[in-house]
Structures are given as structure tokens and as C-alpha cells.
Design a protein around this motif. Sequence first.
Motif, short mmCIF file in Angstrom:
data_model
loop_
_atom_site.label_atom_id
_atom_site.label_comp_id
_atom_site.label_asym_id
_atom_site.label_seq_id
_atom_site.Cartn_x
_atom_site.Cartn_y
_atom_site.Cartn_z
N ASN A 86 0.81 -0.63 -0.15
CA ASN A 86 -0.03 0.25 0.18
C ASN A 86 0.93 1.32 -0.18
N GLY A 130 2.28 1.53 -3.90
CA GLY A 130 1.46 2.53 -4.04
C GLY A 130 1.21 3.85 -4.27
N LEU A 131 1.42 4.31 -2.73
CA LEU A 131 0.86 5.50 -2.69
C LEU A 131 1.74 6.79 -2.72
N SER A 132 3.20 5.92 -2.67
CA SER A 132 4.58 6.77 -3.23
C SER A 132 4.39 6.71 -4.36
N LEU A 133 4.02 5.87 -5.48
CA LEU A 133 4.25 5.87 -6.78
C LEU A 133 3.28 6.92 -6.86
N VAL A 134 2.11 6.97 -6.55
CA VAL A 134 1.06 7.84 -7.17
C VAL A 134 1.40 8.73 -6.69
N ILE A 135 2.19 9.62 -5.59
CA ILE A 135 2.66 10.63 -4.86
C ILE A 135 4.01 11.67 -5.98
N SER A 136 4.80 10.17 -6.80
CA SER A 136 5.90 10.62 -7.10
C SER A 136 5.22 10.75 -8.29
N VAL A 137 4.53 10.70 -8.46
CA VAL A 137 4.39 10.83 -10.24
C VAL A 137 3.84 12.02 -10.37
N VAL A 138 2.21 12.35 -9.09
CA VAL A 138 2.03 13.41 -9.32
C VAL A 138 2.19 14.69 -9.12
#
Length: 480
Positions: free
Chosen positions: A166, A169-177
Motif C-alpha cells: 500500500n 503504491g501510494l508512493s508511486l502515485v505521489i511521486s508521479v503527481v
Amino acid sequence: MGDLRTPTAGPRIGLGSKLLLLTIMFVMICEVLIFVPSIANFRNNWLADAHRNASVAAAIIAETPDVPEQLKMRLLSATNTLAITHRDGDRRRLLAMSAPPAMVERHVELGNVSIFQSIVAAFETLAATDGRIIRISAMPYGRSEEVDVILDETALKNAMLAYSVNILGLSLVISVVTAMLVYMSLRWLFVRPVKRLATAMADFADDPEDELRMIVPSRRNDEIGDAERSLADMQQQLADTIAERSRLAELGLAVSKINHDLRNLLASAQLFSDRLVTVRDPTVQRFVPKIVRALDRAVGYTNGVLAYGRAGEAPPSRRLIDVARLATDVGEVLGLDVDPQIEFRVIVEDGMEIDADPDQLYRVLLNLCRNALEALESNSHDAVVRRLAVAAERAGSVVRIVVSDTGPGVPDRVRQTLFQPFQGSGRVGGTGLGLAIAAELVRAHGGSLVLLDTGAGASFEITIPDRPIDFASARRAASA
């Protein structure tokens, strides 16, 4: 001029792509730094919750006499424990056990671990094999007795893995955004202006003489704006330099075309002057040598101008020169000795000599005196004082010659470029070559030509040192 857009080996990764990748990587590194203590804290909280739930079950069993075995099993199943023990002082008793557990492989004592120990223990849990049995010891809040809980660590490991997924996944989303926001901001603020600068430089390199290819600076007041303005200034200076070199090339081409015919005309004039030598008239005999010298210098000047357009002046051939005689010859060539409107003065001590090339120094004085003569003739009012003076003095091994006039002086707008070709003329129609050639000839002698601030008129100072003496060669010659 080389092409700035020369392709390089390997795939090309743009600045924007690099920026995006670096932003994602840095955000992920920050997320890892956050994940390490957070996973340790998750493990501690999970163990504390498990012990708290087991403590509640232990309190129910301990306070209720004759608890049915079936209820104990249900309490153990609800708390995911294998066994619960209770210790009060030195007395320990087993409250409930689902089955005889395997050997306890690790003992965890809550409340007595540092953050570093928690981090190490968290990664040990993630790396442990399934089915490892651990014992959790702690005192329930507000009570003096101790409750030990024995359980299978597999549930904790699975919970930690799910938490890690989790977080990832959250880190990837934050990183991409975050990366996209940073990328778009930096691309708008930096990448696009830098690309505009690179494109402007490449376009200008293709055709520096096209003014439409010069960059038009924006109104930015930051470093990018400074770079744009600096590039625009550099392009303008380069374009001016190229235009000046083109004019010099055209001048050299024009001189080379007329040089041959001009030399033939001067050669014919020399033949006629030779015939004048036979004329017995005293006036003719007086002026014939001057005419011959003037023609000889004219022939040399045609070659000298052509040499200036090609590479430069020939090295000076130094001789001892009578300064007063040379200045008088210049005045006679310009007609100053017979001009009733202009006073010509030669202020030089008798016998003063200078160590210089006679033809080159003659050209220097001729250029300076001709400029002064043109300045004096620019105003025809009878009350205007028209005086041209050539003064000289020696100080040790240095001779100082000053050519001064009472003309309008040198305009301020041309003082900075006074000795540059095509830029140092303050007169309409002038080329500025005279002062440029004079300065070059004086520098070849190791001297200097400067404009003096004397108020009215213009004064040019020529400083020429004598040739240095090579004492070592002189000693070797004397000893030989």
C-alpha cells in the motif's frame, strides 16, 4: 561557422525527460526514508494491539472461575494467539492454550526498544520464514502483573507486506503527481526558455548576417532574462564584427583591383619627373626632388594599403631621422607652407633626432596633419584661428611628438573607437583608416598614439622609444 546542432552518439534524452526521471527518483528516495521508520512503527503498533487484545482475554479468563474450554479457544482464535500466560510477582500460570506451541524463536518485550532496534526487528520480520513463533511480554496498562502472549508471526508478516504494498503504491502515485507538477513548472520556467536560447544560437549560427535570426529578449528579470539579453548583445556584436570584416574584405578586393592600374599611372608620372631633372629652371630644380620622393612614397602606399587589407604593415626599418626636417616635408606636401589662412609651426629643437622608420613615421605625421587640416578647413569664418603645430621633445631614450590644431576637436561619440578602422572618423564621409593605420605603425615601433585632453582643438601625442640595446650581443661582438 560550425553547426551547433551536431548530432551526438547514442540516444538523445532531453532535459525535460531527465528532469522528470530525477524528480520521480528523488521522491521515491524520500518515500523510502519515510517507509523505514513507518514500517517499524506499524510493527510495534500491531504487536501492541495484539498484546492488548490478548490482555483483555487474559483478564476475562483470570477473573471468571471455571471458564469453559470452548470459550478459551474462541478467545484465543479471536486474538490470533496460541497461548496466554499470566505472571503476578513470582507466580506464573497458563491461562489458555490452543495446542502445545513449537519452540519460541523470538522474545519481544514491548516498551523497551529504541527506534533503531525497531527498524532492525521490522526487517527481520519481513525476512523471516513463515510459521515463526514469538512471545510478546508487557504489563497491561494500569496493572502490575505481566501477560505473555505466544503467537505465530506469519499474520504480522503478511500485514506488514500488505502495508508495504500500500505504501509503495501510494508512493508511486505521489511521486508521479509530484514529478508531473514539478516537471510542468520547471519546463515552463526553465526548459522552454533554455530550448529557446539553444534554438536562437543554432539559427544565428546558420546565418549570422540575418538580423531576423537574432533573439529578441523577453521581459524576464531573472537569470534567464539576463542570458537572453547577453545573447542578444553578443549576436549584435558578432554581426557588427562580421559586417566590419566584410567591409575590410571588400576594401582589400577593391584595392587589389585598382592597385595594378594605379602603379602603372605612378610609374608614368615617375618617368615624366625624371625628364624634369634636365630643366634648368631653379624653381623646377627645387621641387623636382620633392615630387620624386612623393611619387616614390605613393608607390609604396599602394602596396602598404594592400598589405593592411591582407595582414598588416611591414616591420619598421629604423634609421636616425631629423624630426624638424620630416615635419617640414609633411607641411610642404600638404601645402601648409604656402597656405595664407593656416599657420603652420614646427616646434622642434635643431638637430633633434628620432630612431624610427622614415617612411612609416612620415605616414603617421601625414595622416595626423591631414586630419588636422581638414578640421581647420571645416569652418571658413575669417575670425577663426587656424593653427597647426608639430612639436617634439626628447626625454632620455624616448621622443615625444605632439600634433595639435585649433579645430573643433574630436567628438565624444567617436573617442572610444577612435583608432578602429571605419569607426574612428568624426567627419562626414571619413573612413577612420588614417588614425587606425597611424596607431598600428606607432605600435610597431613599440610606442603609443593617444589623444590628449587639452581643451580647444585636438592634440595627438606620439611616443616612440629608441631601439633597445642588446648588451649581451654587444659584449660578444667586442670580445670576438
